[in-house]
Design a protein around this motif. Structure first.
Motif, PDB file in Angstrom:
ATOM      1  N   LYS A 136       0.791  -1.243   0.017  1.00 36.02           N
ATOM      2  CA  LYS A 136      -0.001  -0.014   0.042  1.00 36.02           C
ATOM      3  C   LYS A 136       0.944   1.159   0.079  1.00 36.02           C
ATOM      4  N   GLY A 137       1.901   1.182   0.617  1.00 42.02           N
ATOM      5  CA  GLY A 137       2.969   2.274   0.776  1.00 42.02           C
ATOM      6  C   GLY A 137       3.564   2.623  -0.648  1.00 42.02           C
ATOM      7  N   LYS A 138       3.740   1.472  -1.225  1.00 42.83           N
ATOM      8  CA  LYS A 138       4.317   1.809  -2.697  1.00 42.83           C
ATOM      9  C   LYS A 138       3.262   2.397  -3.476  1.00 42.83           C
ATOM     10  N   ALA A 139       2.124   2.185  -3.337  1.00 42.92           N
ATOM     11  CA  ALA A 139       1.097   2.801  -4.126  1.00 42.92           C
ATOM     12  C   ALA A 139       1.201   4.089  -3.982  1.00 42.92           C
ATOM     13  N   ILE A 140       1.213   4.629  -2.715  1.00 42.93           N
ATOM     14  CA  ILE A 140       1.280   6.023  -2.254  1.00 42.93           C
ATOM     15  C   ILE A 140       2.546   6.666  -2.768  1.00 42.93           C
ATOM     16  N   TYR A 141       3.682   5.949  -2.825  1.00 41.00           N
ATOM     17  CA  TYR A 141       4.896   6.617  -3.288  1.00 41.00           C
ATOM     18  C   TYR A 141       4.662   6.784  -4.831  1.00 41.00           C
ATOM     19  N   LEU A 156       3.336   4.471   3.866  1.00 40.46           N
ATOM     20  CA  LEU A 156       4.627   5.079   3.264  1.00 40.46           C
ATOM     21  C   LEU A 156       5.668   4.632   3.978  1.00 40.46           C
ATOM     22  N   LEU A 157       5.624   4.795   5.017  1.00 42.43           N
ATOM     23  CA  LEU A 157       6.671   4.378   6.230  1.00 42.43           C
ATOM     24  C   LEU A 157       7.220   2.955   5.987  1.00 42.43           C
ATOM     25  N   ALA A 158       6.196   2.113   5.918  1.00 43.07           N
ATOM     26  CA  ALA A 158       6.649   0.629   5.819  1.00 43.07           C
ATOM     27  C   ALA A 158       7.409   0.223   4.392  1.00 43.07           C
ATOM     28  N   TYR A 159       6.682   0.919   3.508  1.00 44.18           N
ATOM     29  CA  TYR A 159       7.471   0.940   2.115  1.00 44.18           C
ATOM     30  C   TYR A 159       9.009   1.418   2.172  1.00 44.18           C
ATOM     31  N   LEU A 160       9.331   2.637   2.588  1.00 38.09           N
ATOM     32  CA  LEU A 160      10.531   3.110   2.741  1.00 38.09           C
ATOM     33  C   LEU A 160      11.381   2.238   3.531  1.00 38.09           C
ATOM     34  N   GLN A 161      11.008   1.666   4.855  1.00 31.07           N
ATOM     35  CA  GLN A 161      11.806   0.811   5.737  1.00 31.07           C
ATOM     36  C   GLN A 161      11.899  -0.461   5.050  1.00 31.07           C
ATOM     37  N   ALA A 206       9.966  11.172  -9.465  1.00 32.24           N
ATOM     38  CA  ALA A 206      10.531  12.360 -10.329  1.00 32.24           C
ATOM     39  C   ALA A 206      11.738  12.743  -9.562  1.00 32.24           C
ATOM     40  N   CYS A 207      11.969  12.384  -8.594  1.00 34.91           N
ATOM     41  CA  CYS A 207      13.377  12.900  -7.542  1.00 34.91           C
ATOM     42  C   CYS A 207      14.092  11.976  -7.087  1.00 34.91           C
ATOM     43  N   HIS A 208      13.657  10.700  -6.838  1.00 31.72           N
ATOM     44  CA  HIS A 208      14.431   9.705  -6.295  1.00 31.72           C
ATOM     45  C   HIS A 208      14.595   8.523  -7.227  1.00 31.72           C
ATOM     46  N   THR A 209      15.741   8.149  -7.165  1.00 28.79           N
ATOM     47  CA  THR A 209      15.954   6.658  -8.027  1.00 28.79           C
ATOM     48  C   THR A 209      16.121   5.612  -7.029  1.00 28.79           C
ATOM     49  N   GLN A 210      15.925   4.488  -7.602  1.00 26.21           N
ATOM     50  CA  GLN A 210      16.329   3.350  -6.783  1.00 26.21           C
ATOM     51  C   GLN A 210      17.160   2.236  -7.646  1.00 26.21           C
ATOM     52  N   GLN A 211      18.259   2.814  -7.910  1.00 28.49           N
ATOM     53  CA  GLN A 211      19.295   2.056  -8.610  1.00 28.49           C
ATOM     54  C   GLN A 211      20.756   2.606  -8.265  1.00 28.49           C
TER      55      GLN A 211
END
Length: 336
Positions: free
Chosen positions: A52-57, A186-191, A64-69
């Motif tokens: 659910k947090g990923k969907a909010i992300y 969203l916190l759960a996704y980031l963690q 647009a501002c953060h990468t994941q690579q």
């Protein structure tokens, strides 16, 4: 040439060619790639809350501002212990038939890469304050605030997740801000964003174009790592560049009895295993940043000596061998 005069034959022939080429060029290769691309052994699926947090992300355009690579460039060592590989994204799947896969690799770093943010910044309190208003913890941040993820209450309920917003950002309000379910998702996704170690025997891709190592003057005990740089990377986001912390959120290190005192075992234990001893004062628990960041005895020594001799602190420096002894003890007490 009756064939070219028959619109039905032309249409169905063109359609057959189009469908056939699509299967050969796109569908079949994609299916084969998806079949052979397996996640790393230590990878785990997102929890329901993290999904659910990923969907909010995604909905808030964080890509647009953060990468994941983590690229195979030496400058990217800040974001992960190794460059990213294809298996890191093997668990990315369509959330449903109507939506495409959101890999969220990104292409621009206006903000930092988040590949390993679950290890780099595991603090629940820091993340929630940062979402409420990034300027509260990083003065120069250009990230937008997300106040709609929080609710103001004059008197929070016992079940509420209270956010330790610094007094300067409360606008004189006497109550507290509490996190909504969306904020916690969203916190759960980031963690959950943690770089998985490669299997034993697998050669990690090399970081290219290495920069010259930055060394500080040799400290007592042989610690040569730059403590100021390590403090900036691991501690400054909460305790701030001036060591004064944030009133109502994170405690100061300037003038701290732990920092300037003689109880090195407590000091090292806090860095390695975290600390919850100041929750009654309104400060959230400190995460085990030394363990999650994989700090070495030399690095912990450099951080401690930097903190003990900065911002007016004038305590004597400590030795690597003493820090190592207490680090080993801290690992035993944590059951590692």
């Amino acid at each position: 040439m009756e064939f070219f005069d028959n619109h039905k034959k032309l249409f169905f022939t063109a359609a057959a060619f189009f469908i056939g080429l699509t299967l050969l060029v796109a569908v079949i290769p994609a299916w084969q790639t998806d079949r052979i691309n397996q996640p790393l052994p230590g990878a785990t699926k997102l929890s329901p809350a993290a999904r659910k947090g990923k969907a909010i992300y995604v909905a808030n355009g964080c890509i647009a501002c953060h990468t994941q690579q983590v690229r195979n460039l030496d400058m990217d060592k800040t974001w992960g212990s190794r460059p990213s590989v294809a298996a890191d994204y093997a668990l990315d799947r369509r959330p449903d038939i109507w939506h495409n896969t959101a890999t969220l690799m990104g292409s621009e770093r206006t903000g930092p890469d988040l590949t390993n943010i679950g290890n780099r910044q595991p603090s629940k309190d820091w993340n929630l304050v940062h979402l409420f208003n990034p300027r509260a913890v990083v003065k120069e941040s250009v990230m937008p605030a997300y106040p709609w993820l929080f609710i103001y209450r004059d008197k929070p309920k016992k079940t509420d997740i209270v956010v330790n917003v610094p007094a300067a950002f409360m606008d004189g309000k006497p109550g507290k801000y509490v996190a909504t379910k969306k904020a916690m998702y969203l916190l759960a996704y980031l963690q959950s964003l943690k770089q998985v170690e490669l299997p034993d025997g697998t050669v990690s891709p090399a970081f290219l174009y290495k920069r010259a190592a930055i060394k500080a003057e040799e400290a007592s005990g042989g610690a040569t790592t730059d403590g100021a740089a390590l403090y900036t990377a691991n501690c400054q986001s909460c305790h701030q560049a001036n060591g004064e912390g944030l009133p109502g959120a994170f405690p100061p290190l300037k003038g701290s009895s732990v920092v300037t005192g003689d109880n090195l075992e407590l000091y090292v234990g806090i860095i390695m295993n975290g600390y919850t001893g100041r929750e009654k004062e309104g400060f959230g628990p400190m995460p085990n940043i030394g363990t999650t960041a994989g700090l070495t005895p030399e690095e912990v020594t450099a951080i401690i000596n930097h903190e003990r001799t900065s911002w007016g602190n004038s305590a004597s420096e400590v030795k690597v061998e003493d820090v190592k002894t207490f680090m080993d003890a801290a690992k035993l007490s944590a059951g590692q």
